[in-house]
Each structure stands twice: as C-alpha cells, then as structure tokens.
Scaffold this active site. Structure first.
Site, PDB file in Angstrom:
ATOM      1  N   HIS A  61      44.379  53.760  49.328  1.00 44.36           N
ATOM      2  CA  HIS A  61      43.955  52.376  49.525  1.00 44.36           C
ATOM      3  C   HIS A  61      42.474  52.295  49.203  1.00 44.36           C
ATOM      4  O   HIS A  61      41.701  53.204  49.528  1.00 44.36           O
ATOM      5  CB  HIS A  61      44.203  51.893  50.950  1.00 44.36           C
TER       6      HIS A  61
ATOM      7  N   ASP B 202      37.626  43.628  52.467  1.00 42.97           N
ATOM      8  CA  ASP B 202      38.870  44.021  51.797  1.00 42.97           C
ATOM      9  C   ASP B 202      39.614  42.796  51.298  1.00 42.97           C
ATOM     10  O   ASP B 202      39.925  41.890  52.066  1.00 42.97           O
ATOM     11  CB  ASP B 202      39.747  44.799  52.786  1.00 42.97           C
TER      12      ASP B 202
ATOM     13  N   CYS C 219      45.322  47.060  45.283  1.00 44.75           N
ATOM     14  CA  CYS C 219      44.040  47.161  45.997  1.00 44.75           C
ATOM     15  C   CYS C 219      42.918  47.712  45.130  1.00 44.75           C
ATOM     16  O   CYS C 219      41.780  47.237  45.192  1.00 44.75           O
ATOM     17  CB  CYS C 219      44.200  48.016  47.244  1.00 44.75           C
TER      18      CYS C 219
END
Length: 258
Positions: free
Chosen positions: A109, A124, A69
């Site tokens: 994250h 995202d 991520c």
C-alpha cells in the site's frame, strides 16, 4: 503554473489560481476522491506500463482514468510538491480483516506523509472506500470526516512504527486496523513504485489481479463495481445489484466514465 498542476486542478474541479493552503487540503482530498476512481482495469486488461511521472500524468490527468494506491497517491504527491508542501511517499502493510491477518503481499500500500508546522500527517487518496478525506496527524488525535473516524497511533510492530486505525461511518462499531507503516522510510522517486506494481500484478495473493474493481466516494457514501455486482452505499443504506457483462460495461461508463 506547470501542466501537472493545471491538469490536476481541472480533473478534480479546483480553480486554476486558487492558493492551496494546508487548511484547504480537506477540500482537495474530498474532490480527488469523488473525481478519480480507485480501479484496477489496467491490470485486468493487461495494459499496465512502467510507472513514471509522465505516464501517470497521461493516464490519470489526460486520459481521465483512475488507478490503484501507488498511482493515485503518486499523482497526489506530485501535486502536493507543486504546491509547495513537504511530502514523501511511504509503503504500508494493509490488515486483511477477512482473513484476520496482515496482507500476504507485504508493504504494497502506498500513501503520503506530509509535514506542516512541525507536525507530520498521513495523507491518503488510494485506500478505496476507507479514505479519511483529511490529513491525519501522527499524534494519535482522532480526525472525523463524512467517511468516519481515523487516527494514527505510534505502535511498534513487525511492519512499522505507526498504525492507521479507522471506524467507518455506518459500517464499524469498533476501531479496526487499516494498515501499518514505517514513518522513517519515505521516498521521493516514484519509479520505486514499479516494484509495488509488479507485486500487485503477479502475486497470487493480490486482491487486484483476480477481477475488475472500481470504486469511488460519492456525496452520500460510495459506489463499488465488480464484474458481478454493483453496490451503492447511500446514507448508511446498502443497495446491491447482481449484474452481467453488458450491465458492467454500462455502469462502468455511466458512473465512472471509464
């Protein structure tokens, strides 16, 4: 057009001079999810390096690898900035549904917050098979895509002031928590992500330093490869194959070009 903008467009399959408007971000996010895999091979092969703009560009746009991520959303952040979007990076705490608790690695994250026409959106591209594939407004409105339904609700918790909820297509009957984040703690310096990478590499509770994991979205679902299995979700049906090391190498190359 600078090198990053051009290389990102080539990697995901967007025309060099196409103007990226807010309305086209759905297409950008879906193409990104299909082209760039979520994977931890650098960690498993002990070849992680310091996070800088140049090194992320080299890894994802020149060597055509994927990432986790903090790499995937960093390169997306840089692309959004090059296309005149107002975006910041944020850190979030994922909810671990297997253990029914917030992740022990904390706020590791990474995602983007994008402001457009007075509204803030969560964007995202680094949440594995749980990607909204669309900007999700921070006003509680539900967004639906081919992967499911998503909404961001203002909720005060120990981990922030907003929570992403999701209901994945063919998998979830009820809404479940994705992650919590603080909307007022955005940052622009991607070298801050070195702290996140260090935790992911070293923390005993990290899910990404135990075994290889590669996944990406497909036209009909998603595919997931580990060192022991290959799972394909297609139109809501799951096919799982137990594999060995030789098969892993073949699938890694054949499906993910890694």
């Amino acid at each position: 057009m600078n090198n990053l903008n051009l290389l990102f467009r080539r990697r995901i399959g967007i025309q060099e001079y196409e103007v990226i408007t807010f309305e086209k971000l759905d297409k950008v996010l879906e193409k990104t999810a299909k082209a760039i895999p979520f994977e931890n091979l650098c960690i498993m092969e002990n070849r992680s390096t310091e996070i800088t703009k140049e090194r992320i560009m080299s890894k994802i746009l020149e060597q055509n690898e994927g990432g986790l991520c903090y790499e995937l959303n960093a390169i997306l952040y840089l692309f959004l900035k090059e296309n005149n979007f107002s975006s910041t990076l944020i850190r979030a705490v994922v909810y671990d549904h297997m253990k029914q608790q917030w992740s022990v690695t904390g706020n590791t994250h990474v995602a983007n917050l994008l402001t457009f026409d007075g509204q803030v959106y969560l964007v995202d591209t680094g949440f594995g098979g749980n990607l909204p594939l669309k900007p999700v407004p921070l006003n509680g409105k539900t967004v639906e895509s081919k992967t499911g339904e998503f909404r961001v609700v203002q909720t005060d918790s120990e981990h922030g002031d907003y929570i992403l909820y999701m209901k994945l297509k063919h998998k979830d009957e009820d809404w479940k928590i994705g992650y919590a984040f603080r909307s007022n703690e955005g940052f622009h310096d991607i070298t801050n992500l070195n702290e996140v990478q260090k935790i992911i590499i070293e923390h005993p509770g990290s899910a990404f330093n135990k075994k290889p994991l590669i996944t990406k979205i497909t036209d009909k679902g998603n595919i997931i490869l580990t060192d022991s299995s290959f799972t394909e979700w297609k139109d809501g049906k799951m096919i799982k194959e137990e594999i060995d090391e030789k098969r892993f190498s073949k699938l890694r190359k054949g499906y993910f070009n890694l």
